[in-house]
Design a protein around this motif. Structure first.
Motif, PDB file in Angstrom:
ATOM      1  N   ALA B  73       0.837  -1.204   0.000  1.00 24.83           N
ATOM      2  CA  ALA B  73       0.000   0.000   0.000  1.00 24.83           C
ATOM      3  C   ALA B  73       0.871   1.252   0.000  1.00 24.83           C
ATOM      4  O   ALA B  73       0.593   2.232  -0.689  1.00 24.83           O
ATOM      5  CB  ALA B  73      -0.925  -0.005   1.219  1.00 24.83           C
ATOM      6  N   LEU B  74       1.948   1.195   0.760  1.00 23.95           N
ATOM      7  CA  LEU B  74       2.867   2.334   0.824  1.00 23.95           C
ATOM      8  C   LEU B  74       3.473   2.609  -0.543  1.00 23.95           C
ATOM      9  O   LEU B  74       3.550   3.753  -0.990  1.00 23.95           O
ATOM     10  CB  LEU B  74       3.979   2.039   1.839  1.00 23.95           C
ATOM     11  N   ARG B  77       0.991   4.159  -2.730  1.00 13.61           N
ATOM     12  CA  ARG B  77       0.745   5.533  -2.291  1.00 13.61           C
ATOM     13  C   ARG B  77       1.866   6.462  -2.753  1.00 13.61           C
ATOM     14  O   ARG B  77       1.645   7.606  -3.123  1.00 13.61           O
ATOM     15  CB  ARG B  77       0.686   5.512  -0.765  1.00 13.61           C
ATOM     16  N   MET B  78       3.082   5.940  -2.723  1.00 12.29           N
ATOM     17  CA  MET B  78       4.210   6.815  -3.044  1.00 12.29           C
ATOM     18  C   MET B  78       4.580   6.839  -4.510  1.00 12.29           C
ATOM     19  O   MET B  78       4.954   7.872  -5.045  1.00 12.29           O
ATOM     20  CB  MET B  78       5.439   6.369  -2.251  1.00 12.29           C
ATOM     21  N   PHE B  79       4.522   5.691  -5.127  1.00 10.14           N
ATOM     22  CA  PHE B  79       5.073   5.610  -6.481  1.00 10.14           C
ATOM     23  C   PHE B  79       4.011   5.317  -7.526  1.00 10.14           C
ATOM     24  O   PHE B  79       4.323   5.042  -8.671  1.00 10.14           O
ATOM     25  CB  PHE B  79       6.186   4.554  -6.534  1.00 10.14           C
TER      26      PHE B  79
END
Lengths: 182, 276
Positions: B73-74, B77-79
């Motif tokens: 998920a991170l 969210r970031m890339f």
């Protein structure tokens, strides 16, 4: 875990250059500790998971600031984690108007014997010096640092007036500093 | 509530720094203190001291591994999402090249080399041959360019993208920004017709491969921050970083280009940070 502090420092340096592989490696090496930190403070898995993501986004953005920070890389990361978790905790309370009722689900404020042993070996003198304080004063310092409790929380937990708690904490911090300087 | 008098025996700033580190200051004082930090190195030193002093307690924070889904998920969210765009149309497998062995490819290379020698009147448009290899040899491609049809044929003879990543091919002409030539298929051969700006003399054309999330480089644009030098997805191939060894360079660009007519040509550094 074979990852050393030097490895972590190296990863942070590479993250500052935008290296996503290093970012992934840092996540793998440190997320358990940072998640444990969030969970200890937030006591809610879903919220802790969200805050964990915020933490790593901050690390990605601010990795270039690490070098001049003056602390060890794990301390830097845990500080980001702890502050982010506390900020979230306070925001949740403010919006939910829960007020200062953090005590119900709190685990015992003292460390387990094993944690204490780790702390002693890794952390040098602070555990020793905390042991020299009155148990409730040491408990207040731990509550502030490990559970992110505010003065109001601590005053309620220890059933003392707010100003008394402030004095306790300030004196305790001063004693800690003197003890650790020895 | 009123503030009690400050503890007489603890200097004010030191006390404030400790309370700041513990997140005990009320919001307005916290903000004031933070603003002072910007301008006061001595205060920052106090904060660092207290941070380190209290860090011993951090050992009491337990290690609790988060669910693996949190990391995915991170990343999203970031890339960005990983299935945003695929561009298979840019690169299609060429049946002829599939199943060719390395030996026959090597032969094709030799033939191409010969064809690239000073052309006889009957010689068709020159072919150019180039190898694209990673420094650690974890990836190896043979590229043949037919200047008559502007078709670039690629055969991967070794290596693959890391799990969850794909290899994206870039063409860099001179000092221009890299142009995406699409995502390489998982294995075997493919071909792409070079876009106009990359045609003509290909002796100064540099081919680079980066590993990117599934679907290609986020944004799909070879310029801009996504491809800023040093970003991890510029990596040509997997790194072979050894723990404790020297820090891996965050990106390693190309690689080798053999010029048919000028063997002494100096290798260039297509991803030299100064160029971006």
């Amino acid at each position: 875990m074979p990852t050393t502090l030097a490895d972590i420092e190296d990863m942070i340096a590479r993250i500052a250059l935008g290296d996503r592989n290093a970012f992934s490696a840092l996540h793998d090496a440190t997320s358990a500790k940072l998640f444990g930190t969030c969970l200890r403070i937030l006591k809610d898995r879903a919220i802790a998971e969200d805050v964990l993501q915020v933490i790593y986004m901050k690390v990605w953005r601010h990795a270039d600031r690490y070098a001049s920070n003056g602390t060890s890389p794990m301390t830097w990361l845990i500080t980001i984690a702890r502050n982010s978790a506390i900020d979230r905790l306070r925001r949740i309370r403010a919006t939910a108007e829960i007020g200062a009722e953090p005590d119900e689900n709190l685990p015992a404020s003292g460390p387990t014997p094993e944690q204490a042993a780790i702390a002693r070996s890794e952390a040098g003198k602070i555990t020793e010096c905390l042991d020299e304080l009155e148990p409730d004063r040491a408990g207040a310092v731990r509550g502030a640092h490990l559970d992110g409790l505010s003065y109001a929380d601590l005053a309620q937990r220890h059933a003392v007036p707010l100003n008394t708690m402030r004095t306790w904490l300030r004196r305790s911090l001063q004693s800690l500093r003197e003890c650790m300087a020895q | 509530m009123t503030d009690p008098p400050l503890s007489p025996d603890l200097p004010d700033d030191r006390q404030l720094a400790a309370e700041y580190v513990l997140r005990l200051l009320p919001p307005d004082q916290h903000a004031t203190f933070e603003a002072r930090l910007e301008a006061e190195p001595a205060l920052r030193a106090q904060v660092a001291e207290w941070t380190t002093r209290l860090a011993g307690m951090n050992a009491e924070f337990p290690d609790i591994a988060p669910r693996t889904a949190v990391k995915s998920a991170l990343r999203t969210r970031m890339f960005g999402t990983e299935a945003r765009r695929r561009r298979p149309s840019l690169l299609q497998r060429l049946g002829l090249w599939q199943g060719l062995s390395f030996a026959s490819l090597a032969l094709a290379g030799v033939m191409a080399w010969q064809l690239a020698q000073p052309p006889a009147p009957t010689t068709p448009a020159p072919l150019y041959v180039s190898e694209i290899t990673a420094e650690d040899q974890s990836l190896w491609l043979l590229a043949v360019y037919d200047s008559g049809t502007a078709e670039l044929r690629l055969t991967r003879t070794d290596g693959s993208a890391p799990a969850g990543r794909v290899l994206e091919l870039w063409g860099i002409k001179g000092d221009n920004a890299p142009v995406s030539l699409g995502v390489l298929p998982d294995a075997g051969a493919s071909s792409v017709v070079l876009p106009d700006p990359l045609r003509g003399s290909v002796t100064d054309l540099v081919l680079a491969i980066t590993d990117v999330p599934l679907g290609g480089a986020p944004g799909g644009n070879p310029t801009g921050s996504v491809l800023a030098v040093g970003h991890g997805d510029r990596t040509v191939t997997r790194h072979t970083t050894k723990k404790g060894g020297p820090a891996a360079h965050p990106f390693e660009c190309l690689i080798k280009r053999r010029r048919p007519r000028t063997p002494a040509a100096a290798p260039r550094a297509p991803c030299d940070p100064a160029r971006h």
